[in-house]
Enzyme design. Structure first.
Site, PDB file in Angstrom:
ATOM      1  N   ASP A   1      28.239  69.481  80.728  1.00 24.31           N
ATOM      2  CA  ASP A   1      28.837  69.407  79.402  1.00 24.31           C
ATOM      3  C   ASP A   1      30.353  69.289  79.483  1.00 24.31           C
ATOM      4  OD1 ASP A   1      26.548  70.374  77.226  1.00 24.31           O
ATOM      5  OD2 ASP A   1      26.228  71.132  79.254  1.00 24.31           O
TER       6      ASP A   1
ATOM      7  N   ASP B   1      29.508  70.040  87.012  1.00 22.64           N
ATOM      8  CA  ASP B   1      29.125  70.538  85.696  1.00 22.64           C
ATOM      9  C   ASP B   1      28.657  69.348  84.849  1.00 22.64           C
ATOM     10  OD1 ASP B   1      29.071  72.263  83.377  1.00 22.64           O
ATOM     11  OD2 ASP B   1      31.024  71.443  82.820  1.00 22.64           O
TER      12      ASP B   1
END
Length: 294
Positions: free
Chosen positions: A87, A85
């Site tokens: 963020d 991922d």
């Protein structure tokens, strides 16, 4: 054989290990061996003949606190694929929240983001709602946001580059946006980037998305596609912090929740509480002398 590794401080180590071993034995998961990992002096490795990885992780956390940990049902080895991922995992911010600040609506957008990451809101609905609130914002705000607000998490580039030096392919897959992810991916050394696209017309955000949604199913599909391309036996590492990361975290051999929301943390067999991502390299037994400094 089940293997657990955790970053363990020397203070009261023996006492905590004894208590954890007793608890594990009471649960039918006796410890066969425990020792400090060679070349990574603060990494404790615990071997058990059998056990449930999540239950072992929870038991160890009860006695060692929220430490950095990885538990696997096989001998831990350096992965050949790393899917992450972006963020709040590779960078310290949520891009859409910071971008919303340029439109004067950060608090409203950040509240939706937090609820979505905790799994309280359906991801696609929450994403489209937040993007809609950005309608009319100039595209130039993205460049300003990147320059002024977005910073990699400590150790992110070192993690990606060191794994690459060991033959590990890296893929950044995000529910965020290519406007940010392409540049972050290049900066950190990811070989592929998957994400959403903001629709822009005449230099202004339209409040819509362009193309298909990148969500939890996309993250899982990307991991499976990349794993299949590498062939049978390729170990996979996945990192994330939110509810939409859970499917890929659960599918990975090493699913690590980084400073994660409760649901993601519970789903993972690896848990990172420290800020610096280089602790992952320690958990894989890679000595600091072999790290590629970013």
């Amino acid at each position: 054989m089940l293997i657990a590794r955790l970053i363990a401080e020397a203070t009261s180590l023996e006492t905590r290990l004894d208590a954890a071993s007793e608890a594990l034995a009471s649960a039918g998961m006796p410890v066969a061996e425990a020792s400090m990992l060679d070349f990574c002096g603060d990494v404790l490795q615990i071997a058990l003949p059998h056990g449930d990885t999540k239950r072992v992780a929870a038991t160890l956390e009860e006695h060692f606190g929220e430490c950095d940990m990885l538990v696997a049902d096989h001998a831990i080895e350096i992965p050949r694929l790393f899917v992450s991922d972006m963020d709040s995992t590779m960078i310290g911010q949520e891009c859409i929240d910071e971008l919303a600040d340029f439109a004067g609506i950060k608090d409203k957008v950040a509240d939706i983001t937090e609820r979505a990451m905790r799994g309280e809101l359906e991801f696609e609905t929450a994403l489209r709602e937040r993007v809609g609130l950005l309608e009319g914002l100039g595209e130039r705000a993205i460049d300003n946001c990147l320059a002024e607000r977005i910073t990699p998490v400590p150790g992110a580039r070192t993690l990606v580059q060191t794994l690459a030096s060991k033959g590990c392919r890296s893929v950044l897959v995000t529910g965020g946006f290519h406007h940010f992810a392409d540049r972050i991916g290049q900066q950190l050394g990811f070989e592929r980037v998957v994400g959403n696209r903001l629709a822009v017309h005449a230099g202004v955000l339209t409040g819509k998305l362009a193309g298909p949604i990148s969500d939890a199913s996309t993250k899982l599909a990307t991991l499976e596609e990349e794993r299949e391309a590498l062939g049978e036996g390729a170990r996979v590492l996945a990192t994330g912090d939110g509810a939409n990361d859970i499917p890929m975290i659960e599918a990975a051999d090493y699913g690590i929740a980084y400073r994660a929301k409760p649901k993601a943390r519970e789903a993972a067999n690896g848990r990172i509480s420290s800020e610096n991502l280089t602790v992952i390299l320690k958990l894989f037994g890679i000595p600091e002398s072999e790290w590629v400094q970013g």
